[in-house]
Design an enzyme around this catalytic site. Structure first.
Site, short mmCIF file in Angstrom:
data_model
loop_
_atom_site.label_atom_id
_atom_site.label_comp_id
_atom_site.label_asym_id
_atom_site.label_seq_id
_atom_site.Cartn_x
_atom_site.Cartn_y
_atom_site.Cartn_z
N ASP A 132 -7.03 11.92 -39.50
CA ASP A 132 -8.42 11.68 -39.10
C ASP A 132 -9.13 13.03 -38.99
O ASP A 132 -8.76 13.85 -38.14
CB ASP A 132 -8.40 10.95 -37.76
CG ASP A 132 -9.79 10.60 -37.28
OD1 ASP A 132 -10.76 11.06 -37.91
OD2 ASP A 132 -9.90 9.87 -36.29
N ASN A 170 -15.06 3.96 -40.01
CA ASN A 170 -15.71 3.67 -41.30
C ASN A 170 -16.85 4.65 -41.60
O ASN A 170 -17.86 4.29 -42.19
CB ASN A 170 -16.20 2.21 -41.34
CG ASN A 170 -16.62 1.72 -42.73
OD1 ASN A 170 -17.54 0.92 -42.86
ND2 ASN A 170 -15.98 2.20 -43.77
N CYS A 193 -15.65 8.24 -42.17
CA CYS A 193 -14.99 9.40 -42.80
C CYS A 193 -14.02 8.95 -43.90
O CYS A 193 -14.36 9.01 -45.09
CB CYS A 193 -14.23 10.23 -41.76
SG CYS A 193 -15.31 11.02 -40.53
N ARG A 194 -12.83 8.50 -43.52
CA ARG A 194 -11.78 8.27 -44.51
C ARG A 194 -12.03 7.09 -45.43
O ARG A 194 -11.92 7.21 -46.66
CB ARG A 194 -10.43 8.10 -43.79
CG ARG A 194 -9.97 9.36 -43.08
CD ARG A 194 -8.87 9.07 -42.09
NE ARG A 194 -9.33 8.27 -40.96
CZ ARG A 194 -8.56 7.79 -40.00
NH1 ARG A 194 -7.26 8.04 -40.05
NH2 ARG A 194 -9.06 7.09 -39.00
N SER A 195 -12.34 5.92 -44.86
CA SER A 195 -12.45 4.74 -45.74
C SER A 195 -13.68 4.76 -46.66
O SER A 195 -13.57 4.34 -47.82
CB SER A 195 -12.34 3.42 -44.96
OG SER A 195 -13.36 3.27 -44.03
N CYS A 217 -10.51 2.20 -42.07
CA CYS A 217 -10.11 3.25 -41.11
C CYS A 217 -10.66 2.85 -39.74
O CYS A 217 -10.95 1.67 -39.52
CB CYS A 217 -10.59 4.63 -41.56
SG CYS A 217 -12.38 4.80 -41.70
P1 4NP Z 1 -12.78 7.55 -39.59
O1 4NP Z 1 -12.98 8.77 -38.56
O2 4NP Z 1 -11.92 6.52 -38.87
O3 4NP Z 1 -12.06 8.18 -40.72
O4 4NP Z 1 -14.16 7.03 -39.92
C1 4NP Z 1 -13.47 8.63 -37.26
C2 4NP Z 1 -14.82 8.51 -37.05
C3 4NP Z 1 -15.32 8.40 -35.76
C4 4NP Z 1 -14.44 8.42 -34.69
C5 4NP Z 1 -13.09 8.53 -34.91
C6 4NP Z 1 -12.60 8.62 -36.20
N1 4NP Z 1 -14.95 8.33 -33.36
O5 4NP Z 1 -14.14 8.43 -32.43
O6 4NP Z 1 -16.16 8.19 -33.17
#
Ligand code: 4NP
Length: 164
Positions: free
Chosen positions: A127, A13, A15-17, A10
């Site tokens: 997200d 790294n 939340c989703r992955s 993702c």
């Molecule tokens: P992820 O979510 O891609 O599912 O880990 C996010 C985590 C952090 C951010 C964006 C999406 N950020 O902008 O910091």
């Protein structure tokens, strides 16, 4: 040597992955197939390198009996050698993965996580980072469905091993 090397990707790294990784590890364990798998996750940005998953994602995971201990890391070129199957959470991740892969010539299966979601095939995993608490539960449900289907198809031989 693991037969199936799977990487979930993702943006951050956190939340989703890592959630996809945690769910997939549990699914593999529940079938006693750990010896056949090497599983990890990574992010296309390095902004959260070294961090545990977001506390809201960890709380959701714990509710479902999954402990997330992965620490965020950035996707790197050698991942195309180390993994056979790379699953992107959304279109933007997919584009970034393909851009990094470009020209490597490495045979690797790259697709979107929800290509394996029968409820909304090919959609993005939303997200949840800037959203509300219930977004994390929704992400868990999407990933549970998609990871289950991906594992089934892998074990049924429906997904060709790109190295063979
Ligand atoms: P992820 O979510 O891609 O599912 O880990 C996010 C985590 C952090 C951010 C964006 C999406 N950020 O902008 O910091």
């Amino acid at each position: 040597m693991s037969q199936y090397k799977v990487l979930f990707v993702c943006l951050g790294n956190i939340c989703r992955s890592p959630m996809a990784e945690g769910i997939f590890v549990e699914l593999v364990k529940s079938r006693n197939l750990e010896h056949m798998f090497f599983i990890d996750s990574a992010g296309t940005s390095g902004h959260h390198t070294g961090e545990l998953a977001d506390p809201r994602m960890r709380k959701t995971a714990e509710k479902h009996g999954i402990k997330l201990s992965h620490k965020s890391r950035k996707l790197k070129f050698s991942d195309f050698y180390d993994f056979d199957y790379i699953l992107a959470m959304d279109d933007s991740n997919l584009a970034d993965i393909i851009e990094l892969h470009n020209g490597s010539g490495e045979q690797v299966f790259i697709c979107k996580m929800r290509d394996f979601d029968n409820l909304n095939k090919g959609a993005n995993v939303p997200d949840p980072y800037y959203g509300y608490e219930d977004g994390f539960e929704e992400v868990y449900k999407i990933l549970k469905r998609s990871c289950s289907q991906f594992l089934d198809e892998l074990l049924e031989g429906k997904i060709r091993n790109p190295r063979l």
